[in-house]
Design a protein around this motif. Structure first.
Motif, mmCIF file in Angstrom:
data_model
loop_
_atom_site.group_PDB
_atom_site.id
_atom_site.type_symbol
_atom_site.label_atom_id
_atom_site.label_comp_id
_atom_site.label_asym_id
_atom_site.label_seq_id
_atom_site.Cartn_x
_atom_site.Cartn_y
_atom_site.Cartn_z
ATOM 1 N N PRO A 130 35.240 28.665 -7.434
ATOM 2 C CA PRO A 130 36.925 28.733 -7.162
ATOM 3 C C PRO A 130 37.748 27.561 -7.262
ATOM 4 N N LEU A 131 38.897 27.547 -7.824
ATOM 5 C CA LEU A 131 39.745 26.352 -7.907
ATOM 6 C C LEU A 131 40.919 26.908 -7.294
ATOM 7 N N GLN A 132 40.896 26.096 -5.788
ATOM 8 C CA GLN A 132 42.036 26.693 -4.982
ATOM 9 C C GLN A 132 42.724 25.380 -4.462
ATOM 10 N N ALA A 133 43.834 25.757 -3.548
ATOM 11 C CA ALA A 133 44.648 24.652 -2.980
ATOM 12 C C ALA A 133 43.549 24.095 -1.846
ATOM 13 N N PRO A 134 43.455 22.790 -1.609
ATOM 14 C CA PRO A 134 42.769 22.446 -0.272
ATOM 15 C C PRO A 134 43.465 22.832 1.067
ATOM 16 N N ALA A 135 42.668 22.980 2.088
ATOM 17 C CA ALA A 135 43.117 23.675 3.400
ATOM 18 C C ALA A 135 44.363 22.711 3.693
ATOM 19 N N GLY A 136 45.532 23.286 4.074
ATOM 20 C CA GLY A 136 46.745 22.702 4.543
ATOM 21 C C GLY A 136 47.745 21.871 3.721
ATOM 22 N N ARG A 137 47.215 22.025 2.351
ATOM 23 C CA ARG A 137 48.245 21.125 1.282
ATOM 24 C C ARG A 137 48.183 21.708 -0.109
ATOM 25 N N PRO A 138 48.906 21.375 -0.759
ATOM 26 C CA PRO A 138 48.758 21.990 -2.209
ATOM 27 C C PRO A 138 47.849 21.303 -2.853
ATOM 28 N N PRO A 169 45.845 12.755 -7.843
ATOM 29 C CA PRO A 169 45.580 14.341 -7.946
ATOM 30 C C PRO A 169 44.124 14.616 -7.690
ATOM 31 N N ASP A 170 43.894 15.840 -7.355
ATOM 32 C CA ASP A 170 42.652 16.430 -7.347
ATOM 33 C C ASP A 170 42.015 16.734 -8.558
ATOM 34 N N LEU A 171 43.002 17.286 -9.409
ATOM 35 C CA LEU A 171 42.412 17.533 -10.808
ATOM 36 C C LEU A 171 43.304 17.075 -11.810
#
Ligand SMILES: [Zn+2]
Length: 219
Positions: free
Chosen positions: A5-13, A104-106
């Motif tokens: 899954p590609l999701q928002a990290p916990a607690g932030r976008p 960025p994360d991605l």
């Protein structure tokens, strides 16, 4: 096949950096991925390196159409279209500037083995600037016939694929008269990639490096 899954990290976008050489590259290559990300908490930075004023406006409209709920920052530049290799130093400076204000994360951007010289210039420079990100290199159908072996697939439902094509037509009216700009090219490519990952439609990406952490999030 196990899907990651590609999701928002916990607690932030989730922080996304989307880079295009030309105003329609990001949406052609990754419009389905963007429509999928539109449902999650997302902070997105768009950087489009070339384009006339008309096409820059199309790029802005497209970003808002594909990611209507995201926290969006859009940079449109007017570096030399079809001649980005001659602006190699400037492209690197642009990416370095972005890296100073955006972590960025991605990253979604063109591939270093893309046959188009503008796309390829960006792809070659991404990993010289960004070294701690998941970088998915998108593909763009073109007369050079450079589609290659992808390593990552993003399945699309029939409705998402149709929505992507509908938005491409709506957002980029300046491109409608191009002989390759049609539903069959966009959906045909998506169907081929979908078949390869056992979905109906899909987008495909190259990923040279990824990190997988077993266990629950944050473990
Ligand atoms: Zn392009």
């Amino acid at each position: 096949m196990l899907s990651l899954p590609l999701q928002a990290p916990a607690g932030r976008p989730l922080s996304l950096l989307a880079i295009g050489a030309h105003p329609d590259d990001i949406e052609i290559g990754a419009g389905g991925l963007l429509l999928g990300l539109a449902e999650i908490d997302l902070k997105a930075r768009y950087v489009v390196l070339t384009g006339t004023a008309e096409r820059q406006q199309e790029a802005r409209n497209a970003a808002h159409s594909f990611l209507p709920r995201a926290d969006l920052t859009i940079d449109c530049l007017d570096l030399p279209d079809r001649r980005l290799p001659t602006a190699w130093g400037r492209v690197k400076e642009v990416l370095e500037d972005v890296s100073r204000s955006c972590s960025p994360d991605l990253i979604i951007a063109p591939s270093s083995d893309d046959a188009h010289q503008d796309h390829r210039t960006i792809g070659e420079l991404i990993t010289t600037v960004f070294r701690d990100q998941l970088y998915l290199a998108y593909e763009i159908p073109k007369w050079d016939g450079d589609i290659s072996r992808p390593s990552v697939y993003v399945p699309m439902s029939v409705s998402t694929a149709q929505r992507k094509v509908e938005l491409l037509h709506k957002c980029f009216p300046s491109q409608r008269n191009r002989d390759w700009w049609d539903d069959e090219v966009f959906l045909g490519m998506a169907r081929l990639r979908g078949m390869e990952c056992r979905a109906h439609y899909a987008e495909a990406f190259r990923c040279a490096r990824s990190v997988i952490v077993p266990g629950p999030p944050g473990a």
